[in-house]
Design a protein around this motif. Structure first.
Motif, short mmCIF file in Angstrom:
data_model
loop_
_atom_site.label_atom_id
_atom_site.label_comp_id
_atom_site.label_asym_id
_atom_site.label_seq_id
_atom_site.Cartn_x
_atom_site.Cartn_y
_atom_site.Cartn_z
N GLU A 167 0.83 -1.21 0.00
CA GLU A 167 0.00 0.00 0.00
C GLU A 167 0.87 1.26 0.00
O GLU A 167 0.75 2.11 0.90
N PRO A 168 1.74 1.44 -1.00
CA PRO A 168 2.72 2.53 -0.94
C PRO A 168 2.12 3.93 -0.96
O PRO A 168 2.79 4.89 -0.57
N THR A 169 0.87 4.06 -1.41
CA THR A 169 0.27 5.40 -1.46
C THR A 169 -0.81 5.58 -0.39
O THR A 169 -1.48 6.60 -0.36
N GLY A 177 0.84 10.55 -4.02
CA GLY A 177 0.62 9.16 -4.39
C GLY A 177 0.97 8.93 -5.85
O GLY A 177 1.64 7.96 -6.21
N GLU A 178 0.56 9.88 -6.66
CA GLU A 178 0.84 9.81 -8.10
C GLU A 178 2.35 9.80 -8.35
O GLU A 178 2.86 9.07 -9.19
N GLU A 179 3.03 10.63 -7.58
CA GLU A 179 4.49 10.74 -7.74
C GLU A 179 5.18 9.41 -7.39
O GLU A 179 6.06 8.96 -8.11
N VAL A 180 4.74 8.81 -6.29
CA VAL A 180 5.33 7.54 -5.87
C VAL A 180 5.05 6.46 -6.92
O VAL A 180 5.94 5.67 -7.28
N MET A 181 3.83 6.46 -7.47
CA MET A 181 3.51 5.46 -8.49
C MET A 181 4.36 5.69 -9.75
O MET A 181 4.78 4.74 -10.40
N SER A 182 4.62 6.96 -10.08
CA SER A 182 5.46 7.25 -11.24
C SER A 182 6.88 6.75 -11.01
O SER A 182 7.52 6.22 -11.93
N ILE A 183 7.38 6.92 -9.78
CA ILE A 183 8.74 6.44 -9.47
C ILE A 183 8.80 4.92 -9.61
O ILE A 183 9.73 4.37 -10.21
#
Lengths: 229, 86
Positions: A167-169, A177-183
């Motif tokens: 559940e990283p975001t 959250g969007e930034e973490v998913m992009s990374i």
């Protein structure tokens, strides 16, 4: 890279026996981005803990990097884990007493890297994640988004083959959250295998394949149509 | 951000929600369905999962599974969200 065969996890107390995972047969190839999805209590995190060698299955076999690790001791699991797997957790799991630099440096210390190597490798990741200016700050001085970026940095600093994200975001606003998913997507494009547990249909859109868990069983798995724009 | 939340009130059974999104002038149309599959609370977990699996596997292949919702403790149905493949 990963294969499970009739994997089962049962938790037993004096009064009750709970089957958290039942007959799990999955295969994850190197370079895949897989989401494990399902409601709370369906066994997602239990499965991720086993895949991440933090726990052993009760029965069944678990193969990672061509080794059957189902009956490995804690010592054997730790050795395989620290060399090959990076973790990203919902609650970041940073050590409050350590600076950003020291938190990211930790996996390298466990791997026995020299001071010079550690300094170089951490700085590369700090630059890449655009948090160099925060290197001497403590986690409490950072926003949630920045803390998760530090946690991702710590997960990738030792260049693991596999990243497991739980559940990283989950504790982030939508922009962070969007930034973490992009990374995570970028890391996957560069060849890192990613297995992410989520209850969010939105986050699952980033994966190439979604495994749906329910009541400790794999209900179905499907390859995703690219949806997000 | 790539989520757009659209509350849809009073959607009856067997209806499809169609959503058209325009991104930089390019129109994209998405269709969603929430299905209610039978859920026997008295059956064992294995039996219920077998039925659910079967329902999902036999479902119209032009729709993809998005989410399985948690049924209430005494619910007779389990809700499953599908999206039409583009």
């Amino acid at each position: 890279m990963i294969r499970t065969n009739s994997l089962q996890k049962v938790y037993t107390t004096e009064e009750v026996e709970t089957t958290a995972l039942n007959n799990i047969n999955i295969e994850i190839k190197e370079g895949e981005f897989v989401a494990i999805m399902g409601p709370s209590g369906c066994g997602k995190s239990t499965l991720l803990n086993i895949l991440g060698l933090l726990d052993n299955p009760s029965t069944g076999d678990y193969y990672i990097l061509d080794q059957n690790v189902s009956r490995y001791s804690e010592r054997q699991r730790a050795s395989l884990r620290k060399a090959n797997i990076g973790f990203v957790f919902q609650s970041f799991n940073l050590i409050d007493e350590l600076t950003v630099f020291e938190n990211i440096e930790l996996p390298l210390l466990y791997l026995g890297k020299s001071t010079g190597e550690r300094e170089k490798m951490v700085n590369v990741v700090l630059e890449r994640m655009q948090i160099m200016h925060r290197r001497n700050h403590f986690p409490q001085q950072l926003s949630g988004g920045q803390q998760q970026r530090v946690a991702v940095s710590r997960a990738v600093v030792a260049k693991p083959k596999l990243i497991l994200a739980d559940e990283p975001t989950g504790n982030l606003d939508s922009a962070n959250g969007e930034e973490v998913m992009s990374i995570l997507t970028k890391l996957n494009e560069e060849g890192t295998t990613i297995v992410m547990v989520t209850h969010s249909p939105h986050d699952s859109e980033y994966a190439q394949r979604v495994i749906h868990l329910f009541d400790g069983h794999v209900v179905t798995e499907n390859y995703k149509e690219k949806f997000h724009v | 951000m790539t989520d757009i939340c659209i509350p849809i009130s009073h959607l009856d059974d067997n209806q499809i929600a169609d959503v058209t999104v325009s991104v930089n002038g390019e129109k994209k149309k998405y269709s969603f369905r929430v299905e209610a599959f039978p859920w026997n609370n008295l059956a064992s977990s294995e039996e219920r999962i077998m039925v659910l699996k079967d329902m999902i596997e036999r479902y119209d292949s032009s729709w993809e599974l998005i989410q399985i919702y948690t049924p209430g403790t005494s619910a007779g149905h389990i809700h499953v969200l599908f999206r039409k493949k583009i």
